[in-house]
Design a protein around this motif. Sequence first.
Motif, PDB file in Angstrom:
ATOM      1  N   ASN A   1       0.830  -1.210   0.000  1.00  0.00           N
ATOM      2  CA  ASN A   1       0.000   0.000   0.000  1.00  0.00           C
ATOM      3  C   ASN A   1       0.864   1.259   0.000  1.00  0.00           C
ATOM      4  O   ASN A   1       0.569   2.234  -0.690  1.00  0.00           O
ATOM      5  N   GLN A   2       1.939   1.223   0.787  1.00  0.00           N
ATOM      6  CA  GLN A   2       2.835   2.382   0.812  1.00  0.00           C
ATOM      7  C   GLN A   2       3.504   2.571  -0.547  1.00  0.00           C
ATOM      8  O   GLN A   2       3.660   3.711  -1.014  1.00  0.00           O
ATOM      9  N   HIS A   3       3.881   1.479  -1.190  1.00  0.00           N
ATOM     10  CA  HIS A   3       4.523   1.571  -2.504  1.00  0.00           C
ATOM     11  C   HIS A   3       3.574   2.206  -3.518  1.00  0.00           C
ATOM     12  O   HIS A   3       3.979   3.053  -4.315  1.00  0.00           O
ATOM     13  N   ARG A   4       2.302   1.802  -3.470  1.00  0.00           N
ATOM     14  CA  ARG A   4       1.325   2.385  -4.396  1.00  0.00           C
ATOM     15  C   ARG A   4       1.161   3.884  -4.126  1.00  0.00           C
ATOM     16  O   ARG A   4       1.065   4.675  -5.059  1.00  0.00           O
ATOM     17  N   PHE A   5       1.115   4.252  -2.871  1.00  0.00           N
ATOM     18  CA  PHE A   5       0.952   5.670  -2.529  1.00  0.00           C
ATOM     19  C   PHE A   5       2.108   6.494  -3.074  1.00  0.00           C
ATOM     20  O   PHE A   5       1.917   7.600  -3.585  1.00  0.00           O
ATOM     21  N   ILE A   6       3.313   5.943  -2.971  1.00  0.00           N
ATOM     22  CA  ILE A   6       4.503   6.674  -3.398  1.00  0.00           C
ATOM     23  C   ILE A   6       4.631   6.721  -4.914  1.00  0.00           C
ATOM     24  O   ILE A   6       5.029   7.736  -5.487  1.00  0.00           O
ATOM     25  N   THR A   7       4.262   5.641  -5.588  1.00  0.00           N
ATOM     26  CA  THR A   7       4.550   5.537  -7.021  1.00  0.00           C
ATOM     27  C   THR A   7       3.379   5.898  -7.929  1.00  0.00           C
ATOM     28  O   THR A   7       3.583   6.149  -9.117  1.00  0.00           O
ATOM     29  N   GLU A   8       2.156   5.925  -7.387  1.00  0.00           N
ATOM     30  CA  GLU A   8       0.996   6.246  -8.216  1.00  0.00           C
ATOM     31  C   GLU A   8       0.478   7.640  -7.890  1.00  0.00           C
ATOM     32  O   GLU A   8       0.656   8.149  -6.789  1.00  0.00           O
ATOM     33  N   ASP A   9      -0.184   8.252  -8.852  1.00  0.00           N
ATOM     34  CA  ASP A   9      -0.808   9.559  -8.625  1.00  0.00           C
ATOM     35  C   ASP A   9      -2.214   9.368  -8.059  1.00  0.00           C
ATOM     36  O   ASP A   9      -2.923   8.418  -8.408  1.00  0.00           O
TER      37      ASP A   9
ATOM     38  N   ARG B   1       4.017  10.934 -18.756  1.00  0.00           N
ATOM     39  CA  ARG B   1       5.368  10.616 -19.227  1.00  0.00           C
ATOM     40  C   ARG B   1       6.304  10.381 -18.034  1.00  0.00           C
ATOM     41  O   ARG B   1       7.123   9.450 -18.037  1.00  0.00           O
ATOM     42  N   ARG B   2       6.184  11.202 -17.005  1.00  0.00           N
ATOM     43  CA  ARG B   2       7.001  11.019 -15.805  1.00  0.00           C
ATOM     44  C   ARG B   2       6.715   9.668 -15.154  1.00  0.00           C
ATOM     45  O   ARG B   2       7.633   8.957 -14.719  1.00  0.00           O
ATOM     46  N   ARG B   3       5.442   9.278 -15.109  1.00  0.00           N
ATOM     47  CA  ARG B   3       5.063   7.998 -14.516  1.00  0.00           C
ATOM     48  C   ARG B   3       5.687   6.834 -15.275  1.00  0.00           C
ATOM     49  O   ARG B   3       6.183   5.873 -14.664  1.00  0.00           O
ATOM     50  N   ASP B   4       5.697   6.911 -16.599  1.00  0.00           N
ATOM     51  CA  ASP B   4       6.301   5.847 -17.407  1.00  0.00           C
ATOM     52  C   ASP B   4       7.812   5.765 -17.179  1.00  0.00           C
ATOM     53  O   ASP B   4       8.378   4.666 -17.051  1.00  0.00           O
ATOM     54  N   LEU B   5       8.467   6.918 -17.121  1.00  0.00           N
ATOM     55  CA  LEU B   5       9.919   6.941 -16.892  1.00  0.00           C
ATOM     56  C   LEU B   5      10.264   6.371 -15.526  1.00  0.00           C
ATOM     57  O   LEU B   5      11.250   5.645 -15.369  1.00  0.00           O
ATOM     58  N   ALA B   6       9.441   6.711 -14.536  1.00  0.00           N
ATOM     59  CA  ALA B   6       9.697   6.222 -13.181  1.00  0.00           C
ATOM     60  C   ALA B   6       9.477   4.718 -13.085  1.00  0.00           C
ATOM     61  O   ALA B   6      10.259   3.995 -12.456  1.00  0.00           O
ATOM     62  N   ALA B   7       8.412   4.240 -13.728  1.00  0.00           N
ATOM     63  CA  ALA B   7       8.111   2.807 -13.671  1.00  0.00           C
ATOM     64  C   ALA B   7       9.227   1.988 -14.311  1.00  0.00           C
ATOM     65  O   ALA B   7       9.576   0.896 -13.835  1.00  0.00           O
TER      66      ALA B   7
ATOM     67  N   LYS C   1      -4.688  19.460 -19.409  1.00  0.00           N
ATOM     68  CA  LYS C   1      -4.374  18.317 -20.270  1.00  0.00           C
ATOM     69  C   LYS C   1      -2.873  18.175 -20.481  1.00  0.00           C
ATOM     70  O   LYS C   1      -2.335  17.059 -20.471  1.00  0.00           O
ATOM     71  N   LEU C   2      -2.189  19.287 -20.641  1.00  0.00           N
ATOM     72  CA  LEU C   2      -0.734  19.231 -20.789  1.00  0.00           C
ATOM     73  C   LEU C   2      -0.088  18.737 -19.502  1.00  0.00           C
ATOM     74  O   LEU C   2       0.823  17.891 -19.540  1.00  0.00           O
ATOM     75  N   PHE C   3      -0.549  19.250 -18.374  1.00  0.00           N
ATOM     76  CA  PHE C   3       0.005  18.814 -17.084  1.00  0.00           C
ATOM     77  C   PHE C   3      -0.183  17.313 -16.902  1.00  0.00           C
ATOM     78  O   PHE C   3       0.731  16.601 -16.483  1.00  0.00           O
ATOM     79  N   ASP C   4      -1.375  16.805 -17.230  1.00  0.00           N
ATOM     80  CA  ASP C   4      -1.629  15.368 -17.110  1.00  0.00           C
ATOM     81  C   ASP C   4      -0.731  14.567 -18.041  1.00  0.00           C
ATOM     82  O   ASP C   4      -0.260  13.469 -17.692  1.00  0.00           O
TER      83      ASP C   4
ATOM     84  N   TYR D   1       8.256  11.314  -8.275  1.00  0.00           N
ATOM     85  CA  TYR D   1       8.724  12.635  -7.839  1.00  0.00           C
ATOM     86  C   TYR D   1      10.232  12.750  -7.742  1.00  0.00           C
ATOM     87  O   TYR D   1      10.751  13.865  -7.633  1.00  0.00           O
ATOM     88  N   VAL D   2      10.972  11.634  -7.781  1.00  0.00           N
ATOM     89  CA  VAL D   2      12.426  11.769  -7.773  1.00  0.00           C
ATOM     90  C   VAL D   2      12.939  12.167  -9.160  1.00  0.00           C
ATOM     91  O   VAL D   2      14.084  12.587  -9.303  1.00  0.00           O
ATOM     92  N   ILE D   3      12.078  12.043 -10.161  1.00  0.00           N
ATOM     93  CA  ILE D   3      12.436  12.553 -11.493  1.00  0.00           C
ATOM     94  C   ILE D   3      12.175  14.050 -11.534  1.00  0.00           C
ATOM     95  O   ILE D   3      13.088  14.847 -11.702  1.00  0.00           O
ATOM     96  N   PHE D   4      10.920  14.450 -11.373  1.00  0.00           N
ATOM     97  CA  PHE D   4      10.568  15.862 -11.235  1.00  0.00           C
ATOM     98  C   PHE D   4       9.383  15.977 -10.281  1.00  0.00           C
ATOM     99  O   PHE D   4       8.480  15.131 -10.320  1.00  0.00           O
ATOM    100  N   HIS D   5       9.360  17.002  -9.447  1.00  0.00           N
ATOM    101  CA  HIS D   5       8.207  17.289  -8.616  1.00  0.00           C
ATOM    102  C   HIS D   5       7.047  17.792  -9.471  1.00  0.00           C
ATOM    103  O   HIS D   5       7.244  18.297 -10.586  1.00  0.00           O
ATOM    104  N   ASP D   6       5.843  17.708  -8.939  1.00  0.00           N
ATOM    105  CA  ASP D   6       4.690  18.295  -9.615  1.00  0.00           C
ATOM    106  C   ASP D   6       4.906  19.784  -9.873  1.00  0.00           C
ATOM    107  O   ASP D   6       4.491  20.315 -10.909  1.00  0.00           O
ATOM    108  N   ALA D   7       5.550  20.458  -8.911  1.00  0.00           N
ATOM    109  CA  ALA D   7       5.786  21.898  -9.069  1.00  0.00           C
ATOM    110  C   ALA D   7       6.646  22.169 -10.304  1.00  0.00           C
ATOM    111  O   ALA D   7       6.423  23.149 -11.027  1.00  0.00           O
TER     112      ALA D   7
END
Length: 608
Positions: free
Chosen positions: A279-287, A547-553, A539-542, A560-566
């Motif tokens: 559950n913690q892994h999902r929280f950290i890795t999923e949006d 793309r960030r999610r795919d790179l992280a996976a 839509k651009l933000f999503d 977020y270790v790739i780039f923060h939402d900010a």
Amino acid sequence: MSADGTQPGTSLALDILRRIYGHAAFRGPQAAIIDHVVGGGDALVLMPTGGGKSVCYQIPALLRDGVGVVVSPLIALMQDQVAALQQMGIAAACLNSALSLDEMRVIEGQMKRGELKLLYVAPERLLTPFFLNLLRQVKVALFAIDEAHCVSQWGHDFRPEYIQLSALHEQFPAVPRMALTATADQETRAEIRERLALQEAAVYLTSFDRPNIRYRVTERGDARRQLLELIQGTWRGEAGIVYCQSRKKVEEVAAWLGGRGVAALPYHAGMEQKVRAANQHRFITEDGIVMVATIAFGMGIDKPDVRFVAHLDLPASIEAYYQETGRAGRDGAPAEAWLAFGLQDVVLLRRRIEESDLSEARKVVSRRKLQALLAFCEATQCRRVELLRYLGEESQPCGNCDICLEPGESWDATIPAQKLLSACWRTGQRFGVAHLVDVLLGKATEKTARFGHDQLPVFGIGTELDANGWKNLARQLLSLGFLVVQDDEFNTLAVAESARALLKGEVPLTLRRPTVSLSRRERRKRDPLLAAMGEVDAKLFDALRARRRDLAAAQNVPPYVIFHDATLREIAARRPQNLDSFLAIPGIGERKLKRYGADFLEVLAAFA
């Protein structure tokens, strides 16, 4: 001294900040702290969550010879920080019980060969004879004790193994030491200095303010419905944490939210370890995951894009509340701290203190801490002012809490309070709130007749409020210390000595009426931070997030270790047209640009 007037070490530190971390300038005292530690000085650093504490020890470790040893309390926290450092090209590792013997030997070999710049380790491992002997064989750049409030028995996250860390001063007297924490009142600060032998250390105390967090406290009605409105309204699709006191409540709330379309997961110490970790892994890795948890969850969470932290039960103290709510908005973007509480919370926490095995001295401290928390909840003026004052900092009304945004109405509660206190006194201080409300409303019940309370002069004198109004007033009088809970199993109330002046009419009592929350649209109008979030092309933000999610996976690291939402919001707002333009965006250093620039430029091209 360099040509621009800075110390040489400061210039080198700023160069690292720009090239590696992707930030143009230090914040607050960061530069002074780094310069002090690079020069060999000890430091106690008190800085809010998200304020940049990690930079204060990471950059000195990069500038000094040897490996910087970071004491960290939780495996998840170590792993996230190491992953983030490795993304920036920094040689970092952690030693913990999750590693195999072979993996540990590889890291030990890297240490001996001088190949690591930062090593994260738990306090219990650090203090083993084997590890201390290993440290004597290598060059140690510094010791950084993170989450240093864990050393204090007055604090909210006491870890007994932290007390032994004073051994570092005894065994490595020439190595600079840093203690860092996001929250510590004066008692806790004094204990940190004493227990870690940091009496001579330079103290860097920054503002505890987190201006991006909006504080909201609401009277509990249907708490789950109130929570669902928050999740499906302002923060639809965003990550959040919901804190509950009991394991049972965690399971029930997570299931209830899940049944209403919320991606909610439970987390508590009684769960099977594999399920809890998953559950913690999902929280950290999923949006967009909402974690419903006891306070067992949180200290090791470095996720920067948590948009809200909700409390369905009162936390233990203001320090605990500050620490827990501080897990929201670590990226500096708008976030919310939402707390629902009621009369039963006040009764429960007071009884818990009185029935505990604490010494009388510690009970006195616990009562004072609870009183401060209740004063925050019942505040009639800016909550941030109240919160920061407790932490020893004066401030001005913030414009970003429920009271500032929705001022509501203050009312003179002197006479109703006198009526309620009189009803408590005249009924013998032997009854709970429900019976006192019946007396005030003049309800002819079996109990009012049996005890003759229908003959009292207070019977039926309280028609100006309804039952909920009287219960809310009772909660406020309890919170303010005018009523106290008797030490028995029936939660009977008694009039406190402090109520004497109020009963005599010598002091007035002004309280705040509950307000109706603003709509999401109206709140955005009044809140410039939320308005700014709404201006980014959704839509651009999503697409950037995807793309960030795919790179992280692909790398098995948190997104977020790739780039923060900010950072992604800045990319969406600025729409850089070439790779060089990315370097002007905070959070993008040279290494990350080289690894990911082309990927995000491709996403932008699709929206050109």
